[in-house]
Design a protein around this motif. Sequence first.
Motif, PDB file in Angstrom:
ATOM      1  N   LEU A 158      -3.015 -71.590  25.623  1.00  0.00           N
ATOM      2  CA  LEU A 158      -4.434 -71.818  25.330  1.00  0.00           C
ATOM      3  C   LEU A 158      -4.647 -73.276  24.855  1.00  0.00           C
ATOM      4  CD1 LEU A 158      -6.975 -70.027  24.301  1.00  0.00           C
ATOM      5  CD2 LEU A 158      -5.683 -69.711  22.180  1.00  0.00           C
ATOM      6  N   PHE A 159      -3.612 -73.716  23.953  1.00  0.00           N
ATOM      7  CA  PHE A 159      -3.969 -74.887  23.340  1.00  0.00           C
ATOM      8  C   PHE A 159      -4.007 -76.097  24.540  1.00  0.00           C
ATOM      9  CE2 PHE A 159      -2.460 -78.827  21.098  1.00  0.00           C
ATOM     10  CZ  PHE A 159      -3.522 -78.913  20.290  1.00  0.00           C
ATOM     11  N   GLU A 175       4.506 -73.576  16.259  1.00  0.00           N
ATOM     12  CA  GLU A 175       3.645 -74.179  17.441  1.00  0.00           C
ATOM     13  C   GLU A 175       2.219 -74.372  16.921  1.00  0.00           C
ATOM     14  OE1 GLU A 175       3.656 -71.860  21.000  1.00  0.00           O
ATOM     15  OE2 GLU A 175       5.657 -72.105  21.346  1.00  0.00           O
ATOM     16  N   LYS A 176       1.648 -73.268  16.227  1.00  0.00           N
ATOM     17  CA  LYS A 176       0.256 -73.657  15.900  1.00  0.00           C
ATOM     18  C   LYS A 176       0.180 -74.655  14.969  1.00  0.00           C
ATOM     19  CE  LYS A 176      -1.926 -69.168  16.018  1.00  0.00           C
ATOM     20  NZ  LYS A 176      -1.106 -67.836  15.948  1.00  0.00           N
ATOM     21  N   PHE A 188       0.010 -77.947  16.964  1.00  0.00           N
ATOM     22  CA  PHE A 188      -1.241 -78.047  17.492  1.00  0.00           C
ATOM     23  C   PHE A 188      -2.133 -78.554  16.495  1.00  0.00           C
ATOM     24  CE2 PHE A 188      -0.327 -74.000  20.193  1.00  0.00           C
ATOM     25  CZ  PHE A 188       0.613 -74.567  20.720  1.00  0.00           C
ATOM     26  N   VAL A 200      -4.408 -82.168  16.637  1.00  0.00           N
ATOM     27  CA  VAL A 200      -5.784 -82.450  16.538  1.00  0.00           C
ATOM     28  C   VAL A 200      -6.272 -83.248  15.208  1.00  0.00           C
ATOM     29  CG1 VAL A 200      -8.068 -80.943  16.350  1.00  0.00           C
ATOM     30  CG2 VAL A 200      -5.974 -80.370  17.740  1.00  0.00           C
ATOM     31  N   PHE A 260      -7.574 -70.560  15.117  1.00  0.00           N
ATOM     32  CA  PHE A 260      -7.781 -70.168  16.608  1.00  0.00           C
ATOM     33  C   PHE A 260      -8.621 -68.781  16.720  1.00  0.00           C
ATOM     34  CE2 PHE A 260      -4.016 -72.425  16.052  1.00  0.00           C
ATOM     35  CZ  PHE A 260      -3.808 -73.162  17.262  1.00  0.00           C
ATOM     36  N   LYS A 316     -14.096 -63.969  26.188  1.00  0.00           N
ATOM     37  CA  LYS A 316     -13.617 -64.420  27.503  1.00  0.00           C
ATOM     38  C   LYS A 316     -13.385 -65.607  27.378  1.00  0.00           C
ATOM     39  CE  LYS A 316     -18.156 -62.464  28.964  1.00  0.00           C
ATOM     40  NZ  LYS A 316     -19.546 -62.709  29.212  1.00  0.00           N
ATOM     41  N   PRO A 332     -11.134 -67.709  24.850  1.00  0.00           N
ATOM     42  CA  PRO A 332     -10.523 -67.877  23.559  1.00  0.00           C
ATOM     43  C   PRO A 332     -10.509 -69.263  23.233  1.00  0.00           C
ATOM     44  CG  PRO A 332      -9.234 -66.856  25.048  1.00  0.00           C
ATOM     45  CD  PRO A 332     -10.577 -67.011  25.791  1.00  0.00           C
ATOM     46  N   HIS A 333     -10.495 -70.215  24.261  1.00  0.00           N
ATOM     47  CA  HIS A 333     -10.153 -71.673  23.804  1.00  0.00           C
ATOM     48  C   HIS A 333     -11.241 -72.193  23.135  1.00  0.00           C
ATOM     49  CE1 HIS A 333     -12.552 -71.956  27.488  1.00  0.00           C
ATOM     50  NE2 HIS A 333     -12.738 -73.209  27.353  1.00  0.00           N
ATOM     51  N   ASN A 387     -12.378 -71.957  20.105  1.00  0.00           N
ATOM     52  CA  ASN A 387     -12.064 -71.468  18.674  1.00  0.00           C
ATOM     53  C   ASN A 387     -12.456 -72.692  17.717  1.00  0.00           C
ATOM     54  OD1 ASN A 387     -10.143 -73.620  19.027  1.00  0.00           O
ATOM     55  ND2 ASN A 387      -8.599 -71.732  19.709  1.00  0.00           N
ATOM     56  N   LEU A 405     -10.460 -74.519  16.157  1.00  0.00           N
ATOM     57  CA  LEU A 405      -9.828 -76.029  16.354  1.00  0.00           C
ATOM     58  C   LEU A 405     -10.647 -76.757  17.309  1.00  0.00           C
ATOM     59  CD1 LEU A 405      -7.617 -77.610  15.174  1.00  0.00           C
ATOM     60  CD2 LEU A 405      -6.076 -76.353  16.863  1.00  0.00           C
ATOM     61  N   ASN A 406     -11.094 -76.097  18.355  1.00  0.00           N
ATOM     62  CA  ASN A 406     -11.682 -76.613  19.270  1.00  0.00           C
ATOM     63  C   ASN A 406     -13.036 -77.453  19.121  1.00  0.00           C
ATOM     64  OD1 ASN A 406     -11.457 -77.193  22.446  1.00  0.00           O
ATOM     65  ND2 ASN A 406     -13.437 -75.972  22.482  1.00  0.00           N
ATOM     66  N   ILE A 465     -11.826 -80.873  17.928  1.00  0.00           N
ATOM     67  CA  ILE A 465     -11.581 -81.780  18.902  1.00  0.00           C
ATOM     68  C   ILE A 465     -12.766 -82.342  19.651  1.00  0.00           C
ATOM     69  CG2 ILE A 465     -10.500 -81.896  21.402  1.00  0.00           C
ATOM     70  CD1 ILE A 465      -8.446 -79.685  20.906  1.00  0.00           C
ATOM     71  N   ASN A 466     -13.471 -81.486  19.642  1.00  0.00           N
ATOM     72  CA  ASN A 466     -15.004 -81.823  20.377  1.00  0.00           C
ATOM     73  C   ASN A 466     -15.546 -82.825  19.355  1.00  0.00           C
ATOM     74  OD1 ASN A 466     -18.163 -81.555  20.196  1.00  0.00           O
ATOM     75  ND2 ASN A 466     -17.414 -80.687  22.070  1.00  0.00           N
TER      76      ASN A 466
END
Lengths: 167, 167
Positions: free
Chosen positions: A12-13, B9-10, B13, B17, B124, B137, B139-140, B142, B144-145, B148-149
Amino acid sequence: MSTNTIISEKELFIKMVMSNWDLQISRMNSLLAKLSDEDLSSPTAPGRNTGVYLLGHLAAVSDGMFTILGLGEKLNPAMDELFVRKPEDSGLQKPSIAELKEYWNKVNTLLSEKMSQVAPEEWFNRHTAISEEDFAKEPHRNKLNIVINRTSHISYHLGQLVYLVKK
Amino acid sequence: MSTNTIISEKELFIKMVMSNWDLQISRMNSLLAKLSDEDLSSPTAPGRNTGVYLLGHLAAVSDGMFTILGLGEKLNPAMDELFVRKPEDSGLQKPSIAELKEYWNKVNTLLSEKMSQVAPEEWFNRHTAISEEDFAKEPHRNKLNIVINRTSHISYHLGQLVYLVKK
């Protein structure tokens, strides 16, 4: 990706990072489609880099990602000297716009293909530009982090290249 | 963070970011420190946005992140009209450079503080600008995205603002 596929946290990441990378590449391609060779040959602002130089620069930096990510050799190592190590006014002979566009497309098509084949775990490993010692202390400086960083790098120059679009 | 801390892991990530977000904010702050009020009042290129407008724009877009990330209300909702919805030549009365710098600093200090308190799992989850249906549909897309954007968004305008530095 099917909506029914269960993907791991890592996947996902990776998808988050890659979708932002792809977005910048597609913005660059849309912009290139709008600019004539004359536009591209113009400075982005008075006394600043031309579109041609920035196109070569972005392509050469993408090309550098093969080695840094351990995905193979650069397609054209000579470009680094022309568009990364030396400034626009180096006096060095540069490729034509058609050749640079071809280089940009080839590099990104192959890079995209090779990146899509990297195993999820592998993205969280050390890239070739950080020592094992430093990586042990800063595990966030992994291969995927290079993609995040280079995504911002494309955006930075896109902000400049957009000034070539006539108002 | 201690080198001995085992992070999930989370968390890794999130650190990737956030370190890229922090890098762009600190680049913007270094650039602002170099530019006089006169520099900031100049267009970044002929006929393009001034530094003042882009500073207001970046601050207002950061301010919009409180609501989109569910971190609270905007500090100054009126800025959105001046620097996001309307172009520079709207004829609307704008704050002074000192006020805009203060706004930029306040927004980013508080945003950074609030983002550091978000629980790893929460990053997330769905942000407020995507429907539950679409998020199921994709899930990316989220919270955190969003970061990034928006990191790329800062880079884009940094590429323009750097043209205010005299050569």
